[in-house]
Design a protein around this motif. Structure first.
Motif, mmCIF file in Angstrom:
data_model
loop_
_atom_site.group_PDB
_atom_site.id
_atom_site.type_symbol
_atom_site.label_atom_id
_atom_site.label_comp_id
_atom_site.label_asym_id
_atom_site.label_seq_id
_atom_site.Cartn_x
_atom_site.Cartn_y
_atom_site.Cartn_z
ATOM 1 N N UNK A 15 0.656 -0.734 -0.127
ATOM 2 C CA UNK A 15 -0.342 0.275 -0.052
ATOM 3 C C UNK A 15 0.811 0.620 -0.547
ATOM 4 N N UNK A 16 -0.002 2.296 -0.301
ATOM 5 C CA UNK A 16 1.026 3.659 -0.587
ATOM 6 C C UNK A 16 -0.018 4.312 -0.673
ATOM 7 N N UNK A 17 0.542 5.954 -0.298
ATOM 8 C CA UNK A 17 -0.440 6.984 -0.082
ATOM 9 C C UNK A 17 0.399 7.858 -1.803
ATOM 10 N N UNK A 18 -0.544 8.840 -1.904
ATOM 11 C CA UNK A 18 0.485 9.771 -2.945
ATOM 12 C C UNK A 18 1.637 10.772 -1.829
ATOM 13 N N UNK A 19 2.881 10.646 -2.983
ATOM 14 C CA UNK A 19 3.944 10.586 -2.784
ATOM 15 C C UNK A 19 4.359 12.226 -2.986
ATOM 16 N N UNK A 20 5.545 12.488 -2.031
ATOM 17 C CA UNK A 20 6.298 14.111 -2.367
ATOM 18 C C UNK A 20 7.066 13.705 -2.643
ATOM 19 N N UNK A 21 8.364 12.769 -3.071
ATOM 20 C CA UNK A 21 9.637 12.541 -3.127
ATOM 21 C C UNK A 21 9.851 12.789 -4.698
ATOM 22 N N UNK A 22 11.375 13.755 -4.271
ATOM 23 C CA UNK A 22 11.931 13.793 -5.849
ATOM 24 C C UNK A 22 12.618 12.933 -6.369
ATOM 25 N N UNK A 23 12.549 12.564 -7.817
ATOM 26 C CA UNK A 23 13.589 11.568 -8.393
ATOM 27 C C UNK A 23 14.598 12.098 -9.522
ATOM 28 N N UNK A 24 15.241 12.044 -8.851
ATOM 29 C CA UNK A 24 16.455 12.468 -10.379
ATOM 30 C C UNK A 24 17.267 11.079 -11.184
ATOM 31 N N UNK A 25 16.303 11.527 -12.895
ATOM 32 C CA UNK A 25 16.282 10.140 -13.475
ATOM 33 C C UNK A 25 17.174 9.697 -14.149
ATOM 34 N N UNK A 26 17.748 11.298 -14.475
ATOM 35 C CA UNK A 26 19.452 10.922 -14.610
ATOM 36 C C UNK A 26 20.273 10.593 -13.875
ATOM 37 N N UNK A 27 20.392 10.665 -12.394
ATOM 38 C CA UNK A 27 21.283 9.863 -12.412
ATOM 39 C C UNK A 27 20.972 8.802 -11.345
ATOM 40 N N UNK A 28 19.844 8.692 -11.014
ATOM 41 C CA UNK A 28 19.171 7.682 -10.612
ATOM 42 C C UNK A 28 19.142 7.283 -9.628
ATOM 43 N N UNK A 29 19.078 9.215 -8.527
ATOM 44 C CA UNK A 29 19.025 8.764 -7.510
ATOM 45 C C UNK A 29 17.904 9.443 -6.712
ATOM 46 N N UNK A 30 18.280 8.833 -5.437
ATOM 47 C CA UNK A 30 16.346 9.037 -4.697
ATOM 48 C C UNK A 30 16.711 10.899 -3.372
ATOM 49 N N UNK A 40 5.495 8.786 7.376
ATOM 50 C CA UNK A 40 5.149 7.747 7.844
ATOM 51 C C UNK A 40 4.266 6.587 6.077
ATOM 52 N N UNK A 41 4.461 7.258 4.619
ATOM 53 C CA UNK A 41 4.432 7.066 3.635
ATOM 54 C C UNK A 41 5.040 5.353 3.957
ATOM 55 N N UNK A 42 5.996 6.100 3.561
ATOM 56 C CA UNK A 42 6.732 4.767 3.812
ATOM 57 C C UNK A 42 7.090 3.471 4.127
ATOM 58 N N UNK A 43 6.225 4.371 5.844
ATOM 59 C CA UNK A 43 6.653 3.346 6.425
ATOM 60 C C UNK A 43 5.144 1.705 6.198
ATOM 61 N N UNK A 44 4.443 2.512 5.592
ATOM 62 C CA UNK A 44 3.002 2.586 5.076
ATOM 63 C C UNK A 44 3.272 1.309 4.122
ATOM 64 N N UNK A 181 8.246 4.413 -3.009
ATOM 65 C CA UNK A 181 7.427 5.702 -3.858
ATOM 66 C C UNK A 181 6.788 5.395 -5.070
ATOM 67 N N UNK A 182 5.425 5.596 -6.097
ATOM 68 C CA UNK A 182 5.052 5.574 -7.248
ATOM 69 C C UNK A 182 5.927 5.971 -8.022
ATOM 70 N N UNK A 183 6.586 5.117 -8.959
ATOM 71 C CA UNK A 183 7.311 5.809 -9.870
ATOM 72 C C UNK A 183 6.465 6.802 -11.194
ATOM 73 N N UNK A 184 7.097 7.113 -11.984
ATOM 74 C CA UNK A 184 7.019 8.476 -12.442
ATOM 75 C C UNK A 184 5.814 8.151 -13.726
ATOM 76 N N UNK A 185 5.422 6.936 -14.048
ATOM 77 C CA UNK A 185 4.880 6.576 -14.963
ATOM 78 C C UNK A 185 3.350 6.926 -14.621
ATOM 79 N N UNK A 186 3.454 6.413 -13.106
ATOM 80 C CA UNK A 186 2.289 5.997 -12.155
ATOM 81 C C UNK A 186 2.022 7.762 -11.867
ATOM 82 N N UNK A 187 2.636 7.896 -11.236
ATOM 83 C CA UNK A 187 1.938 9.649 -11.099
ATOM 84 C C UNK A 187 1.656 10.799 -11.393
ATOM 85 N N UNK A 188 1.997 10.433 -13.414
ATOM 86 C CA UNK A 188 1.181 11.034 -14.507
ATOM 87 C C UNK A 188 -0.152 10.347 -14.477
ATOM 88 N N UNK A 189 -0.260 8.942 -14.111
ATOM 89 C CA UNK A 189 -2.076 8.760 -14.241
ATOM 90 C C UNK A 189 -2.549 8.755 -13.521
#
Length: 223
Positions: A15-30, A40-44, A181-189
Motif C-alpha cells: 500500500x502507498x499514499x500519494x507521494x512527494x519525493x523528488x526523483x533524479x532520473x538522470x542519475x538514478x538517485x533519490x 509515514x508513507x514509506x512505512x505504509x 514511492x510511485x514511479x513517474x509513469x504511475x504519478x502521471x496517471x
C-alpha cells in the motif's frame, strides 16, 4: 466522425499514499523526503501487506481481451516470470479509461491519452518520450477502438500479483519503486484515477532490477 487528433485540444499487496519525493532520473538517485508525512508513507509500504480494501469496485465481465502490444509483452515476458502466476496489471483501469473517453471532455481525454501512451522513462527498447504509440492512438476515429487501444497501451501495464490485482478491481494500481514511492509513469496517471479515499494499493511485486530485466525482454518489437 472527425479524427481523434483533430477533435482534441488538450509490491505484491503493498500500500502507498500519494507521494512527494523528488526523483533524479538522470542519475538514478533519490532525494529523500524526511517530512513526518513522507516517512509515514514509506512505512505504509512495508507495514500494510495484503490489507483488504472494500472500497474499490470489482472488475465486471466487460473488459476486452488483450490485443496488439499488450498481447506481445505478456508473451515475451512470460518466460521470465512464474508460469501464469501473474496478471498483466493496469495502472489506470479499463473502466476508468472508458469513463473518461465517454465523458466527451476532449481536454481531459487528450491529457490522459498522453499520460497513457508516452513513456516517462525507458521501457526496454522504447526510450523516454517515445511517441510511436501516441501517434497511432491519436489517429483513431472510432470511440470504442480508442478505448481498446488505450486499454492495450504497454506503458500502462506491468506484472501484478493476480489476487491483489483482482481485489483492487477498477481502482488505481500504481507501480511502486524500491524506495516505496510511485514511479513517474504511475504519478502521471494518478490524477485520472477515481478518488481512492486515502490509501492506494498496488499489486506490483517485482523489484526495480527484476522489473528492468523483465521489460528488456517484454518491451521489444511491439509496434
Amino acid at each position: 466522425m472527425n479524427s481523434y487528433a483533430n477533435k482534441v485540444i488538450s509490491k505484491q499487496g503493498q500500500s502507498a499514499t500519494n507521494t512527494n519525493s523528488t526523483v533524479n532520473n538522470k542519475s538514478g538517485s533519490y532525494i529523500a523526503d524526511n517530512r513526518p508525512q513522507a516517512v509515514t508513507q514509506r512505512k505504509l509500504v512495508k507495514e500494510i501487506q495484503n490489507k483488504p480494501n472494500t472500497s474499490v469496485i470489482q472488475f465486471g465481465g466487460n473488459r476486452p481481451s488483450f490485443s496488439g502490444p499488450a498481447t506481445k509483452i505478456k508473451k515475451q515476458g512470460a518466460p521470465l516470470l512464474t508460469g501464469d502466476e501473474y496478471d498483466m496489471a493496469h495502472r489506470l483501469s479499463y473502466q476508468r479509461i472508458k469513463e473518461i473517453v465517454e465523458s466527451g471532455n476532449n481536454a481531459v481525454i487528450h491529457k490522459m491519452v498522453k499520460a497513457l501512451t508516452i513513456p516517462k522513462r525507458t521501457f526496454g527498447m522504447y526510450q523516454k518520450g517515445y511517441q510511436g504509440y501516441y501517434n497511432h492512438v491519436t489517429s483513431i476515429t472510432d470511440q470504442d477502438e480508442l478505448i481498446k487501444a488505450l486499454n492495450n497501451s504497454p506503458f500502462n501495464l506491468r506484472p501484478g500479483n493476480p489476487s491483489v490485482n483482482r481485489s483492487i478491481g477498477s481502482g488505481f494500481d500504481p507501480n511502486v519503486d524500491d524506495a516505496g514511492y510511485e514511479t513517474d509513469q504511475s504519478e502521471g496517471l494518478e490524477e485520472f484515477a477515481s478518488q481512492q479515499g486515502g490509501q492506494i494499493r498496488t499489486s506490483s511485486y517485482l523489484s526495480d532490477k527484476e522489473l528492468s530485466t523483465w521489460e528488456n525482454k517484454a518491451f521489444g518489437g511491439l509496434f
